[in-house]
Scaffold this active site. Structure first.
Site, PDB file in Angstrom:
ATOM      1  N   HIS A 189      -8.974  -2.420   2.491  1.00  0.00           N
ATOM      2  CA  HIS A 189      -9.310  -1.685   3.738  1.00  0.00           C
ATOM      3  C   HIS A 189     -10.081  -0.476   3.345  1.00  0.00           C
ATOM      4  CE1 HIS A 189      -8.512   0.703   7.207  1.00  0.00           C
ATOM      5  NE2 HIS A 189      -7.164  -0.103   7.575  1.00  0.00           N
ATOM      6  N   ASP A 214     -13.266  -1.728  16.388  1.00  0.00           N
ATOM      7  CA  ASP A 214     -12.203  -2.466  15.718  1.00  0.00           C
ATOM      8  C   ASP A 214     -12.440  -3.844  16.029  1.00  0.00           C
ATOM      9  OD1 ASP A 214     -10.207  -3.204  14.539  1.00  0.00           O
ATOM     10  OD2 ASP A 214      -8.492  -1.979  15.545  1.00  0.00           O
ATOM     11  N   ARG A 270       0.903  -1.233  -0.010  1.00  0.00           N
ATOM     12  CA  ARG A 270       0.013  -0.105   0.131  1.00  0.00           C
ATOM     13  C   ARG A 270       0.933   1.177   0.089  1.00  0.00           C
ATOM     14  NH1 ARG A 270      -2.286   1.074   6.041  1.00  0.00           N
ATOM     15  NH2 ARG A 270      -0.506   0.736   7.351  1.00  0.00           N
ATOM     16  N   GLU A 294     -14.210  -3.714   5.633  1.00  0.00           N
ATOM     17  CA  GLU A 294     -13.287  -4.387   5.150  1.00  0.00           C
ATOM     18  C   GLU A 294     -13.164  -5.818   4.675  1.00  0.00           C
ATOM     19  OE1 GLU A 294      -9.348  -3.285   7.052  1.00  0.00           O
ATOM     20  OE2 GLU A 294     -10.534  -1.877   8.243  1.00  0.00           O
TER      21      GLU A 294
HETATM   22  O1  LIG Z   1      -4.063   3.398   9.994  1.00  0.00           O
HETATM   23  P1  LIG Z   1      -3.748   2.251   9.336  1.00  0.00           P
HETATM   24  O2  LIG Z   1      -2.396   1.648   9.492  1.00  0.00           O
HETATM   25  O3  LIG Z   1      -4.357   2.391   8.004  1.00  0.00           O
HETATM   26  O4  LIG Z   1      -4.679   0.985  10.209  1.00  0.00           O
HETATM   27  C1  LIG Z   1      -6.132   1.437  10.658  1.00  0.00           C
HETATM   28  C2  LIG Z   1      -6.828   0.370  11.046  1.00  0.00           C
HETATM   29  O5  LIG Z   1      -6.826  -0.439  10.350  1.00  0.00           O
HETATM   30  C3  LIG Z   1      -7.634  -1.396  10.713  1.00  0.00           C
HETATM   31  O6  LIG Z   1      -7.919  -2.370   9.704  1.00  0.00           O
HETATM   32  C4  LIG Z   1      -7.349  -2.285  12.044  1.00  0.00           C
HETATM   33  O7  LIG Z   1      -8.168  -3.223  12.166  1.00  0.00           O
HETATM   34  C5  LIG Z   1      -6.953  -1.243  12.968  1.00  0.00           C
HETATM   35  O8  LIG Z   1      -6.524  -1.959  13.995  1.00  0.00           O
HETATM   36  C6  LIG Z   1      -5.916  -0.096  12.544  1.00  0.00           C
HETATM   37  O9  LIG Z   1      -5.887   0.647  13.538  1.00  0.00           O
END
Ligand SMILES: O=P(O)(O)OC[C@H]1O[C@@H](O)[C@H](O)[C@@H](O)[C@@H]1O
Length: 299
Positions: free
Chosen positions: A170, A214, A100, A273
């Site tokens: 995500h 979460d 990513r 997600e």
């Molecule tokens: O800020 P990032 O690295 O994109 O991640 C954000 C969140 O992504 C989610 O998918 C996780 O379940 C969380 O635990 C995490 O905090």
């Protein structure tokens, strides 16, 4: 990447153009009459998708997002691969994997028989990626922009041993008012509550967001719907290749502590997600491939 060359090789007059975007990253702009979309070649990430019939973007994209080498862009559909969440081997490698936050390659663009626009981006292993993750692979993302948005992530194992894979779309969905949003389709499903030490719980009724959430939902078999009365829309999520779903909203404190989110942004997005996460681990055999697909539609 040379933008003129990308337009010559992969541009589709009237439908798809390449332009230099924030951070100097090559961006793909699609406007094909059915929908508009913005795709970043860096990170292989859809940043924006809006069907012609809609007045609001499907995606949330942070105004404070980083557009810098080695950093993830906050919003749209970041790709977590080849692991979801923290480094599964505890080696201090980046959370959510290493694709990513790197530049992908443009492999193909096309107009389909029904007038949709398809973009395929890809990554292959290099000496540098093998230093992070010792596998020989080909990864492709196929994005189809029509009245709906289809995203398929195809993992090919070119090595001679199987490897385990966890991964995610995500996706940051834009919502009108987080307090009024509900996610349908997860009723009576077990989930791991990461806000409560990973304890397993059962979802009772629709998912509502009233604090930090979460969760990893397991054995998900239904289509999901995000009901958003403030924007007067329902987002339908149909997936294949996934048996788990993550629902994430950072709420007040974590949001305020994230430099790439505005303090009140938690009110305007919800991540739902499509994943292979927790116990939903995929084994990709040598010479084999695995496909994770999601289709988003707005009702
Ligand atoms: O800020 P990032 O690295 O994109 O991640 C954000 C969140 O992504 C989610 O998918 C996780 O379940 C969380 O635990 C995490 O905090």
């Amino acid at each position: 990447m040379n933008i003129d060359q990308l337009n010559t090789d992969y541009g589709i007059p009237g439908n798809l153009t390449f332009a230099t975007g924030k951070g100097g990253f090559p961006m793909i702009h699609i406007d094909n009459g059915k929908a508009k979309a913005l795709i970043s070649v860096y990170s292989g990430q859809v940043l924006s998708f809006q069907p012609a019939t809609e007045t609001t973007d499907l995606m949330f994209l942070s105004e404070k997002a980083y557009y810098a080498e080695g950093k993830a862009i906050k919003g749209g559909i970041p790709i977590c691969w080849p692991w979801f969440g923290p480094d599964p081997e505890g080696l201090n490698r980046p959370s959510h994997g290493f694709v990513r936050n790197r530049l992908w390659n443009v492999l193909e663009t096309a107009t389909t028989a029904d007038g949709a626009t398809k973009v395929i981006l890809g990554l292959k292993d290099t000496e540098e990626t093998r230093g992070i993750w010792p596998q020989t692979f080909e990864l492709a993302i196929a994005i189809t922009v029509s009245t709906t948005l289809t995203v398929e992530l195809i993992t090919r194992n070119l090595g001679n041993k199987s490897f385990p894979l966890t991964q995610a779309f995500h996706t940051y969905f834009q919502v009108g008012d987080i307090n009024r949003v509900e996610v349908l389709g997860l009723e009576n499903t077990q989930y791991l509550d990461k806000v409560d030490g990973g304890v397993e719980k059962t979802q009772l009724g629709a998912v509502a967001i009233a604090n930090e959430v979460d969760r990893i939902y397991l054995n998900v078999t239904n289509e999901l719907v995000i009901n958003d009365p403030a924007l007067n829309r329902r987002i339908r999520i149909k997936s294949s290749g996934s048996k788990s779903t993550v629902v994430w909203n950072p709420w007040v404190t974590i949001c305020a502590n994230m430099a790439d989110l505005d303090d009140t942004d938690y009110q305007r997005f919800l991540c739902v997600e499509t994943t292979n996460a927790a116990t939903d681990i995929v084994e990709v055999p040598p010479d084999g491939e695995f496909r994770l697909e999601v289709i988003y539609s707005i009702e």
